[in-house]
Design an enzyme around this catalytic site. Structure first.
Site: not given
Ligand code: PBG
Length: 327
Positions: A119, A194, A204, A232, A247, A273, A312
């Site tokens: 990413c 996602k 973030r 998707e 996700k 997270s 995690y």
């Molecule tokens: C990058 C990405 C994100 C997460 C995984 N890859 C953040 C987002 O899309 O803002 C989130 C992972 C998490 O919250 O544990 N795009």
């Protein structure tokens, strides 16, 4: 009382309860997301994710070995660069933070299966997941950079790549570039389903990747949409995705199940997270039992149909699996 059916008969003792359990899970399905940053001798706790750390490359080894000893077979690496720019050039630099981390990880823990998160948002100065054209993320220009990122990660030692940007067509683009460079055997796990989710808040913070303006709703999905998640997933399977991810996990069990039933590829669920931080915060306040809630959440994702579980809590879950608390 004359009752022929007494479901409680099968709940009478622990041996029996385990015997008739409908779901078995094991550690081979666990993936641990790990943050690596620039600098040396750093292991700093992430304030919004108590118990999770950012590691400098020279401090990764201890964590990797700990995970391996616990039986966690795989990590997904996220890089936190020192400098960011408009084009997110750190994402695809040969000597970028993730590329160096992958090399090091392969060297110090060769049996660990390494997944590169592909990413731009950790590397762009504006925090969006692609390059900008005005205030819009330019889909097709971003594809080139994503493919470069994926290729550089594989060259550095990634066993699998996982694009998380949500640009259209990125799976086929990445697939073609990997194939052209002799990596036709490296699988792609697509973050296909996602959602634009507030559950990513702590991540973030951890990665310093919040968008500096606007939000991610022009590329991540609207969480009201169920049928669009099939679209998707189907598209990414057609483009050659080997594994499809849903996700977040916690509020999306229905979609994990539907994607599982509607595709024939393995489904991964990412317990993000915010899911982790909610459990931590509630446990720290004494409102819930961390271990039991963690096991219940994980079981929910597996029961919904996930074959892989990104969390995690991977190390703690592995221990619970050893002890038979789950699976
Ligand atoms: C990058 C990405 C994100 C997460 C995984 N890859 C953040 C987002 O899309 O803002 C989130 C992972 C998490 O919250 O544990 N795009």
């Amino acid at each position: 009382m004359e009752l022929i059916n007494r479901p409680r008969r099968l709940r009478g003792n622990d041996v029996l309860r385990k015997m008739v359990r409908e779901l078995r899970v094991d550690k081979s399905s666990l993936i641990y997301p790990m943050f690596v940053r620039e600098g040396s001798n750093i292991k700093e706790e992430i304030p919004s994710m108590p118990g999770q750390y950012r590691y400098s490359i020279d401090r990764m080894e201890e964590k990797l070995l700990e995970l391996r000893n616990a039986g966690v077979p795989s990590v997904m690496l996220f890089g936190i660069p020192d400098r960011k720019d408009e084009a997110g050039s750190g994402a695809y630099a040969q000597d970028g933070i993730v590329q160096r981390a992958l090399k090091k990880a392969k060297q110090v823990c060769p049996t660990m299966y390494l997944i590169g998160d592909v990413c731009m948002c950790e590397y762009t100065s504006h925090g969006h997941c692609g390059v900008l054209c005005g205030h819009e993320v330019d889909n097709d220009k971003t594809l080139e950079l994503l493919a470069k990122t994926a290729l550089s990660q594989v060259q550095a030692g990634a066993d699998m790549v996982a694009p998380s940007d949500m640009m259209d067509g990125r799976v086929s683009f990445i697939r073609r570039v990997l194939d052209e460079n002799g990596y036709s055997n490296v699988p792609i796990m697509s973050y296909a389903v996602k959602f634009a989710s507030s559950f990513y808040g702590p991540f973030r913070d951890a990665a310093g990747s919040a968008p500096s303006f606007g939000n991610r709703k022009s590329y991540q999905m609207d969480y009201h949409n169920r049928r669009e998640s099939w679209k998707e997933a189907m598209l990414d399977v057609q483009e050659g995705a080997d594994i499809i991810m849903v996700k977040p996990a916690l509020s999306y069990g229905d979609l994990i199940r539907e994607i599982r039933d509607r595709t024939n590829v393995p489904v991964a669920a990412y317990s993000v997270s915010g899911e982790y931080s909610m459990v931590k915060a509630a446990a720290q306040a004494g409102f819930m039992d961390q271990t039991q809630v963690m096991c219940e959440m994980a079981t929910g994702a597996y029961r919904a149909g996930a074959s892989l579980y990104i969390t995690y809590f991977a190390e703690e879950l592995a221990k619970c699996m050893d002890e038979g608390m789950i699976g």
